[in-house]
Design an enzyme around this catalytic site. Structure first.
Site, PDB file in Angstrom:
ATOM      1  N   GLY A 216       0.786  -1.221   0.000  1.00  0.00           N
ATOM      2  CA  GLY A 216       0.000   0.000   0.000  1.00  0.00           C
ATOM      3  C   GLY A 216       0.822   1.277   0.000  1.00  0.00           C
ATOM      4  O   GLY A 216       0.302   2.343  -0.342  1.00  0.00           O
ATOM      5  N   HIS A 243     -13.310   0.335   2.260  1.00  0.00           N
ATOM      6  CA  HIS A 243     -12.364  -0.783   2.435  1.00  0.00           C
ATOM      7  C   HIS A 243     -13.182  -2.071   2.610  1.00  0.00           C
ATOM      8  O   HIS A 243     -13.290  -2.593   3.713  1.00  0.00           O
ATOM      9  CB  HIS A 243     -11.494  -0.496   3.668  1.00  0.00           C
ATOM     10  CG  HIS A 243     -10.310  -1.398   3.822  1.00  0.00           C
ATOM     11  ND1 HIS A 243      -9.677  -1.593   5.035  1.00  0.00           N
ATOM     12  CD2 HIS A 243      -9.625  -2.165   2.940  1.00  0.00           C
ATOM     13  CE1 HIS A 243      -8.652  -2.422   4.880  1.00  0.00           C
ATOM     14  NE2 HIS A 243      -8.612  -2.791   3.628  1.00  0.00           N
ATOM     15  N   GLY A 268      -9.661 -10.784   7.402  1.00  0.00           N
ATOM     16  CA  GLY A 268     -10.529 -11.786   6.770  1.00  0.00           C
ATOM     17  C   GLY A 268     -11.290 -11.394   5.522  1.00  0.00           C
ATOM     18  O   GLY A 268     -12.171 -12.134   5.096  1.00  0.00           O
ATOM     19  N   THR A 270     -10.179 -11.115   2.201  1.00  0.00           N
ATOM     20  CA  THR A 270      -9.869 -11.999   1.075  1.00  0.00           C
ATOM     21  C   THR A 270     -10.505 -13.367   1.298  1.00  0.00           C
ATOM     22  O   THR A 270     -11.071 -13.967   0.378  1.00  0.00           O
ATOM     23  CB  THR A 270      -8.343 -12.132   0.898  1.00  0.00           C
ATOM     24  OG1 THR A 270      -7.817 -10.823   0.671  1.00  0.00           O
ATOM     25  CG2 THR A 270      -7.996 -13.029  -0.270  1.00  0.00           C
ATOM     26  N   ASN A 271     -10.437 -13.853   2.535  1.00  0.00           N
ATOM     27  CA  ASN A 271     -11.009 -15.160   2.832  1.00  0.00           C
ATOM     28  C   ASN A 271     -12.516 -15.177   2.646  1.00  0.00           C
ATOM     29  O   ASN A 271     -13.060 -16.106   2.049  1.00  0.00           O
ATOM     30  CB  ASN A 271     -10.628 -15.591   4.250  1.00  0.00           C
ATOM     31  CG  ASN A 271      -9.230 -16.186   4.286  1.00  0.00           C
ATOM     32  OD1 ASN A 271      -9.070 -17.393   4.181  1.00  0.00           O
ATOM     33  ND2 ASN A 271      -8.212 -15.342   4.366  1.00  0.00           N
ATOM     34  N   ASP A 290     -10.999  -6.281  -1.483  1.00  0.00           N
ATOM     35  CA  ASP A 290     -10.392  -5.252  -0.627  1.00  0.00           C
ATOM     36  C   ASP A 290     -11.082  -3.892  -0.694  1.00  0.00           C
ATOM     37  O   ASP A 290     -11.151  -3.201   0.309  1.00  0.00           O
ATOM     38  CB  ASP A 290      -8.912  -5.099  -0.998  1.00  0.00           C
ATOM     39  CG  ASP A 290      -8.097  -4.424   0.102  1.00  0.00           C
ATOM     40  OD1 ASP A 290      -8.216  -4.833   1.264  1.00  0.00           O
ATOM     41  OD2 ASP A 290      -7.357  -3.470  -0.199  1.00  0.00           O
ATOM     42  N   ASN A 380       3.427 -10.449   7.369  1.00  0.00           N
ATOM     43  CA  ASN A 380       2.704  -9.703   6.328  1.00  0.00           C
ATOM     44  C   ASN A 380       3.209 -10.066   4.929  1.00  0.00           C
ATOM     45  O   ASN A 380       3.143  -9.267   4.003  1.00  0.00           O
ATOM     46  CB  ASN A 380       2.812  -8.197   6.568  1.00  0.00           C
ATOM     47  CG  ASN A 380       1.878  -7.386   5.671  1.00  0.00           C
ATOM     48  OD1 ASN A 380       0.716  -7.750   5.468  1.00  0.00           O
ATOM     49  ND2 ASN A 380       2.379  -6.285   5.116  1.00  0.00           N
ATOM     50  N   GLY A 508     -14.962 -21.285   5.570  1.00  0.00           N
ATOM     51  CA  GLY A 508     -16.181 -21.735   4.887  1.00  0.00           C
ATOM     52  C   GLY A 508     -17.394 -21.783   5.802  1.00  0.00           C
ATOM     53  O   GLY A 508     -18.540 -21.561   5.368  1.00  0.00           O
ATOM     54  N   GLU A 509     -17.160 -22.050   7.079  1.00  0.00           N
ATOM     55  CA  GLU A 509     -18.281 -22.131   8.030  1.00  0.00           C
ATOM     56  C   GLU A 509     -18.929 -20.760   8.243  1.00  0.00           C
ATOM     57  O   GLU A 509     -20.053 -20.666   8.731  1.00  0.00           O
ATOM     58  CB  GLU A 509     -17.815 -22.704   9.378  1.00  0.00           C
ATOM     59  CG  GLU A 509     -17.184 -24.089   9.309  1.00  0.00           C
ATOM     60  CD  GLU A 509     -18.176 -25.212   8.964  1.00  0.00           C
ATOM     61  OE1 GLU A 509     -19.266 -24.921   8.417  1.00  0.00           O
ATOM     62  OE2 GLU A 509     -17.833 -26.378   9.233  1.00  0.00           O
ATOM     63  N   ASN A 510     -18.237 -19.698   7.858  1.00  0.00           N
ATOM     64  CA  ASN A 510     -18.846 -18.365   7.976  1.00  0.00           C
ATOM     65  C   ASN A 510     -20.107 -18.251   7.116  1.00  0.00           C
ATOM     66  O   ASN A 510     -20.922 -17.347   7.305  1.00  0.00           O
ATOM     67  CB  ASN A 510     -17.833 -17.274   7.607  1.00  0.00           C
ATOM     68  CG  ASN A 510     -16.679 -17.204   8.609  1.00  0.00           C
ATOM     69  OD1 ASN A 510     -16.842 -17.606   9.766  1.00  0.00           O
ATOM     70  ND2 ASN A 510     -15.520 -16.719   8.173  1.00  0.00           N
TER      71      ASN A 510
END
Ligand code: GTP
Ligand code: SPV
Ligand code: MN
Length: 599
Positions: A216, A243, A268, A270-271, A290, A380, A508-510
């Site tokens: 960035g 964002h 989280g 990107t996930n 993003d 990072n 995935g459980e999200n």
């Protein structure tokens, strides 16, 4: 054919390049055409001079290792420079444009000696989209050119779109490491931390970045343009630059929901953007991971585009178990920064596979074996990968008009207090949830990691104007959208148990949480009213086939009134920072929450 800058049709652009070159004194100026041939040529140059390591196991992919001082964004060295300090507000570093430009001109003087100045014409958003913007970055880093090539739409087609008089955002960047005659270059030249400046002049839509080659700080289309400058433009023009990831969720009946979620850096996005739902019958497509630019459409709904064309994702923790779609995306044509190099010529990072390699070269170029004190990849470490390589990229991800947003989600890392999910009572309450979001700091910025701080709307490091005015802008957008406004929710995947383990498996459980959110919109599922908002009852979440202890679910959905009273005190204190730029509508929300907590 190389473009001579004298051939550039846009006079203002030509003049700016000439003036910048007169200041920075590069040996050569090169206008990027965005071709594959150009990308390959620059990569080969960097392989030859030892900056890049080609990976045997991933086609057309390269590993870079940065200077140990240049591993993340530098919020302490990031400025919003406006004539009046009040316009930058209490959350930004501020110096007058006059003073900052004077300091930086001193640094830019001759800073590109011995190097090439690359001119990168880029579009944030599909070229020609009514929401897109054009930027021109000048940089002396070929690494930046290649990354920008993946992250944005670069090249001659952008210059064509710009024409002779089109508007562009000038982005001047130097790594701040001139080469004396005959001086040997090093793998990652940059300036020391106290000479790094990431500066924004929102009054003239101008970006000046000096001293860093990382993320960035250096890929100026991303945080500098698409968030800091764009947020200030959006406030002036009545749109939103956030964002946020953008995700399309499809229920078993085929109904689509578009979700935009704001989580702080390394929390989280990107996930979630590449989620593989574990709930049967639900599907997900990725639109962006993003940043989201949103405008009100002719039908009165809010339409979002992803201004980027690639992912600059956190490597550690990314695996086939957690984010298989990211792993598929970065299989080829990717750039890796500060990852480890395995003996068979691949990259590795903590969490990529259950077993570490028996030997690797770490991000500081040293031998590494499992059990070593330091991590093999930097926390990072990042991958840069083209969005179009994502197997679940939405067929509509480049739609010029964007996709209509149904849901906004806020969140962050909260080991305690904040439940797994809750829904705002209304728009104003939702703005309160966004404005009061807090999260533990991460390695995405240079500084302490794990400190809880307020990060309103995940925009603390990225808001290009007074945060109090930004809150008011959210209220104004809600008023404009009326009953077509997205519904607002808050999530926390990061709640911990007493022993420090995660209470919720995440990833995935999200999707189980997203299912509840979509069902709430349809009025298909219940919730209980609590002082902080609507929280699911234990039976409201679809947990079928998941083997999570009942005790965990209880804790995840618990609202501890005493803890929230302490939270309310913290919020009240935080609100005083904003002085007369603070919207009264937020104070009303705090008072109402306090009343509910007292009841
Ligand atoms: P930026 O690129 O910095 O904006 O980060 P981001 O918000 O896109 O975060 P990302 O998805 O890359 O996740 C950051 C870290 O959090 C990674 O190490 C992930 O593995 C981890 N993470 C993501 N989602 C979850 C989750 O649901 N649960 C847990 N426990 N960890 C997660
Ligand atoms: C973030 O820190 O939010 C990122 C990574 O997305 S960087 O591009 O370095 O800002
Ligand atoms: Mn980010």
């Amino acid at each position: 054919m190389e473009t001579d800058i004298k051939q550039l049709r846009h006079k203002k652009l030509r003049t700016w390049i000439e003036e910048s070159a007169a200041l920075c004194k590069p040996d050569k100026i090169y206008v990027c055409d965005g071709s594959k041939e150009e990308y390959d040529r620059l990569m080969q140059l960097m392989v030859k001079n030892g900056m890049a390591i080609p990976l045997k196991k991933k086609a057309n992919s390269f590993l870079f290792r940065s200077d140990p001082s240049d591993v993340a964004r530098v919020e302490d060295r990031t400025y919003i420079s406006t004539t009046n300090q009040a316009d930058a507000g209490p959350t930004n570093n501020w110096v007058t444009p006059e003073e900052l430009k004077k300091t930086m001109r001193g640094l830019y003087e001759g800073c590109m000696k011995g190097r090439t100045m690359y001119v990168i014409p880029f579009s944030m958003g599909p070229i020609g989209s009514p929401i897109a913007k054009i930027g021109i970055q000048l940089t002396d880093s070929p690494y930046v050119v290649c990354n920008m090539d993946i992250m944005t739409r670069v090249g001659t087609k952008v210059l064509d779109q710009l024409g002779e008089h089109g508007e562009f955002i000038p982005c001047l960047h130097s790594i701040g490491a001139p080469l004396a005659e005959g001086q040997q270059d090093i793998p990652w030249p940059c300036a020391p931390i106290e000479k790094k400046y990431i500066s924004h002049f929102p009054e003239e839509n101008l970006i000046w970045s000096y001293g860093s080659g990382y993320g960035g700080n250096a890929l100026l289309g991303k945080k500098c343009l698409a968030l800091r400058i764009a947020s200030a433009m959006a406030q002036r023009e009545g749109w939103m630059a956030e964002h946020m990831l953008i995700l399309r969720l499809i229920n078993p009946k085929g109904k689509q929901y578009h979700i935009a979620a704001a989580f702080p850096s390394a929390c989280g996005k990107t996930n979630l953007a590449m989620l593989q739902p574990t709930v049967p019958g639900w599907k997900a497509e990725c639109i962006g991971d993003d940043i989201s630019w949103m405008k009100v459409g002719t039908d009165g709904r809010l339409y979002a585009i992803n201004p980027e064309s690639g992912f600059f994702g956190v490597a550690p923790g990314t695996s086939y178990a957690t984010n298989p779609m990211a792993m598929e995306t970065l299989k080829e044509n990717s750039i890796f920064t500060n990852c480890a190099l395995t003996d068979d010529g691949d990259v590795w990072w903590e969490g990529m596979t259950p077993e570490p390699p028996i030997h690797a070269i770490d991000w500081k170029w040293r031998d590494w074996t499992p059990g070593s004190k330091e991590t093999v990849a930097h926390a990072n470490a990042r991958f840069t990968a083209p969005a179009k390589q994502c197997p679940v990229i939405s067929p509509d991800w480049e739609k010029p008009e964007g996709v209509p947003i149904d849901v906004f989600i806020f969140g962050g890392r909260r080991p305690s207090v904040v439940p797994l999910v809750y829904q705002a009572y209304n728009w104003d309450h939702g703005v309160f949830l966004g404005a009061t979001a807090a999260s533990e700091t991460t390695a995405a910025n240079i500084g302490a990691v794990g400190d809880l701080r307020r990060d309103p709307f995940a925009m603390k490091p990225f808001c290009g104007y007074n945060m109090g005015d930004y809150f008011s802008h959210w209220f104004a957008m809600g008023d404009k959208l009326g009953d077509k406004a997205p519904k607002l929710f808050y999530v926390n995947w990061f709640r911990k148990s007493g022993d420090g383990s995660w209470l919720w498996p995440g990833y995935g459980e999200n999707s189980r949480v997203l299912k509840w959110i979509c069902q709430r919109i349809e009025g298909e599922v219940s919730a209980r009213e609590t002082p902080i908002g609507y929280v699911p009852n234990e039976g409201d979440l679809d947990l079928a086939g998941m083997n999570i202890p009942t005790e965990n679910v209880k804790q995840l959905l618990h609202v501890d009134k005493d803890a929230w009273k302490t939270e309310a005190d913290g919020i009240a204190k935080y609100f005083t920072e904003f002085g007369d730029h603070f919207p009264k509508r937020l104070s009303i929300q705090l008072e109402e929450m306090k009343k509910r907590l007292a009841g």
